[in-house]
Design a protein around this motif. Structure first.
Motif, PDB file in Angstrom:
ATOM      1  N   PRO A 177      -3.419   1.440  11.609  1.00 53.90           N
ATOM      2  CA  PRO A 177      -2.110   0.946  12.069  1.00 53.90           C
ATOM      3  C   PRO A 177      -1.062   1.011  10.954  1.00 53.90           C
ATOM      4  O   PRO A 177      -1.393   0.836   9.775  1.00 53.90           O
ATOM      5  N   PHE A 178       0.181   1.246  11.334  1.00 54.36           N
ATOM      6  CA  PHE A 178       1.267   1.383  10.372  1.00 54.36           C
ATOM      7  C   PHE A 178       1.394   0.150   9.486  1.00 54.36           C
ATOM      8  O   PHE A 178       1.655   0.256   8.285  1.00 54.36           O
ATOM      9  N   GLU A 179       1.181  -1.041  10.050  1.00 51.24           N
ATOM     10  CA  GLU A 179       1.303  -2.282   9.276  1.00 51.24           C
ATOM     11  C   GLU A 179       0.281  -2.318   8.132  1.00 51.24           C
ATOM     12  O   GLU A 179       0.588  -2.748   7.024  1.00 51.24           O
ATOM     13  N   LYS A 180      -0.935  -1.817   8.424  1.00 53.02           N
ATOM     14  CA  LYS A 180      -1.975  -1.818   7.403  1.00 53.02           C
ATOM     15  C   LYS A 180      -1.665  -0.812   6.296  1.00 53.02           C
ATOM     16  O   LYS A 180      -2.010  -1.029   5.130  1.00 53.02           O
ATOM     17  N   ILE A 181      -1.019   0.305   6.673  1.00 51.42           N
ATOM     18  CA  ILE A 181      -0.624   1.298   5.670  1.00 51.42           C
ATOM     19  C   ILE A 181       0.385   0.687   4.702  1.00 51.42           C
ATOM     20  O   ILE A 181       0.312   0.878   3.489  1.00 51.42           O
ATOM     21  N   ILE A 182       1.351  -0.097   5.259  1.00 48.02           N
ATOM     22  CA  ILE A 182       2.362  -0.771   4.431  1.00 48.02           C
ATOM     23  C   ILE A 182       1.698  -1.782   3.499  1.00 48.02           C
ATOM     24  O   ILE A 182       1.991  -1.833   2.299  1.00 48.02           O
ATOM     25  N   ILE A 183       0.776  -2.575   4.068  1.00 51.35           N
ATOM     26  CA  ILE A 183       0.067  -3.577   3.265  1.00 51.35           C
ATOM     27  C   ILE A 183      -0.744  -2.909   2.161  1.00 51.35           C
ATOM     28  O   ILE A 183      -0.756  -3.380   1.014  1.00 51.35           O
ATOM     29  N   LEU A 184      -1.401  -1.789   2.512  1.00 45.17           N
ATOM     30  CA  LEU A 184      -2.192  -1.057   1.531  1.00 45.17           C
ATOM     31  C   LEU A 184      -1.302  -0.525   0.405  1.00 45.17           C
ATOM     32  O   LEU A 184      -1.654  -0.621  -0.775  1.00 45.17           O
ATOM     33  N   GLY A 185      -0.133  -0.002   0.778  1.00 45.22           N
ATOM     34  CA  GLY A 185       0.803   0.528  -0.212  1.00 45.22           C
ATOM     35  C   GLY A 185       1.297  -0.550  -1.162  1.00 45.22           C
ATOM     36  O   GLY A 185       1.357  -0.354  -2.380  1.00 45.22           O
ATOM     37  N   ILE A 186       1.645  -1.721  -0.604  1.00 48.83           N
ATOM     38  CA  ILE A 186       2.110  -2.842  -1.423  1.00 48.83           C
ATOM     39  C   ILE A 186       0.996  -3.342  -2.345  1.00 48.83           C
ATOM     40  O   ILE A 186       1.224  -3.610  -3.533  1.00 48.83           O
ATOM     41  N   SER A 187      -0.221  -3.428  -1.793  1.00 48.63           N
ATOM     42  CA  SER A 187      -1.367  -3.891  -2.586  1.00 48.63           C
ATOM     43  C   SER A 187      -1.645  -2.958  -3.747  1.00 48.63           C
ATOM     44  O   SER A 187      -1.891  -3.411  -4.882  1.00 48.63           O
ATOM     45  N   MET A 188      -1.585  -1.647  -3.483  1.00 52.28           N
ATOM     46  CA  MET A 188      -1.828  -0.660  -4.544  1.00 52.28           C
ATOM     47  C   MET A 188      -0.751  -0.741  -5.617  1.00 52.28           C
ATOM     48  O   MET A 188      -1.042  -0.597  -6.808  1.00 52.28           O
ATOM     49  N   SER A 189       0.489  -0.974  -5.201  1.00 54.26           N
ATOM     50  CA  SER A 189       1.591  -1.092  -6.166  1.00 54.26           C
ATOM     51  C   SER A 189       1.402  -2.315  -7.068  1.00 54.26           C
ATOM     52  O   SER A 189       1.601  -2.240  -8.290  1.00 54.26           O
TER      53      SER A 189
END
Length: 319
Positions: free
Chosen positions: A159-171
């Motif tokens: 899901p798009f929301e999880k992609i955003i969360i993953l991106g923020i977490s990686m940052s």
């Protein structure tokens, strides 16, 4: 005792992982899919497999030839056949314990060319850094060419929301790592910094090298030969012969990454290639057959050249 156990684990863990992957891969196939894989092996055009092995030989030659430039820079004039044969033996040894071939390569060079182990090993480490940088260029190119397809695939799975969360977490993790790297005084961080300093010094030696542009040319040629070797193999099967070059690059990249997980990519390489090809419409059975054709042929070549080189080294270096 601890050293013996360490070597045993280094050999057995990747092997167990590889065998586990093979079991998983084939246990999830239906009888119909297994039959199709057998048909693929039977109808494959092995002319292209043989041609890919010839291309692979150019990669072996280029890697040995590139090595001469860094050794010459250190003041050592080595015989090309010793450079070539030690490279071949190192590939063979890597099939047992991943990355152990580099140590063997430096040890053989010391034995037959009297190059100090630390200096020979240093040139090999520098090679690995350059290889990594060139490989990263291939990765960037492939992801640029296939960005839309990969994004659509990920979006369909995550899901798009999880992609955003993953991106923020990686940052956030990236920022934390940078801060720890700069300010932490832990022993492990200090050791890593020392290792990095040594790697940078190795890279600087390449920059100062007289034949640096020839060295860089061979660095690209090596990886280009690996890619072409992989690309030629797609024509061995009718179902893969129409794959475009950008798709082939993706399969090549993930297959290369999989090699480091097990002994010479045992199990992991065919699985990785099949998974990537499935994203682009190649059926599961054909992808697996292609992966095993490529891996098996290259492994046979590695074993053949490695054993032949191990036999010829003492013969050609008799005093």
């Amino acid at each position: 005792m601890k050293e013996h156990l360490k070597k045993l684990l280094s050999l057995s863990i990747p092997l167990v992982i590889g065998l586990g992957i093979i079991y998983y891969q084939f246990s999830t196939l239906t009888q119909n899919e297994l039959d199709k894989i057998k048909v693929c092996f039977q109808k494959a055009d092995y002319t292209f497999i043989f041609l890919s092995l010839i291309v692979a030989l150019f990669g072996y030659w280029s890697r040995a030839y590139r090595w001469k430039y860094s050794l010459n820079h250190l003041g050592y004039k080595t015989k090309f056949h010793n450079d070539f044969f030690t490279v071949c033996v190192s590939y063979l040894v890597n099939l047992t314990i991943p990355r152990s071939g580099e140590i063997t390569r430096a040890a053989l060079l010391k034995k037959y060319e009297k190059v100090p182990f630390d200096k020979g090993f240093g040139t090999i480490v520098a090679e690995r850094i350059v290889d990594l940088l060139v490989f990263l260029l291939f990765v960037i190119l492939a992801f640029i060419l296939q960005f839309e397809k990969l994004y659509a695939f990920l979006a369909s799975k995550i899901p798009f929301e999880k992609i955003i969360i993953l991106g923020i977490s990686m940052s956030i993790l990236g920022i934390i790592f940078i801060l720890v790297w700069i300010y932490a005084e832990w022993k492990i961080i200090q050791k890593l910094k020392e290792k990095l300093a040594g790697l940078i010094e190795g890279m600087q030696s390449i920059y100062k090298m007289k034949d640096k542009w020839k060295y860089i040319f061979h660095s690209f040629f090596i990886w280009f030969s690996y890619l072409i070797m992989f690309y030629v193999t797609i024509y061995a099967l009718p179902e893969t012969s129409n794959l475009t070059f950008d798709i082939v690059i993706m399969g090549f990249i993930f297959g290369t990454l999989a090699v480091g997980f097990t002994n010479g990519g045992l199990g992991a390489y065919p699985l990785a290639v099949a998974m990537i090809f499935s994203i682009f419409g190649v059926s599961k059975d054909v992808g697996i057959a292609f992966g095993w054709l490529t891996w098996t042929s290259q492994t046979i070549l590695t074993i053949f050249l490695g054993l032949l080189s191990y036999l010829f080294l003492p013969i050609l270096n008799k005093k």
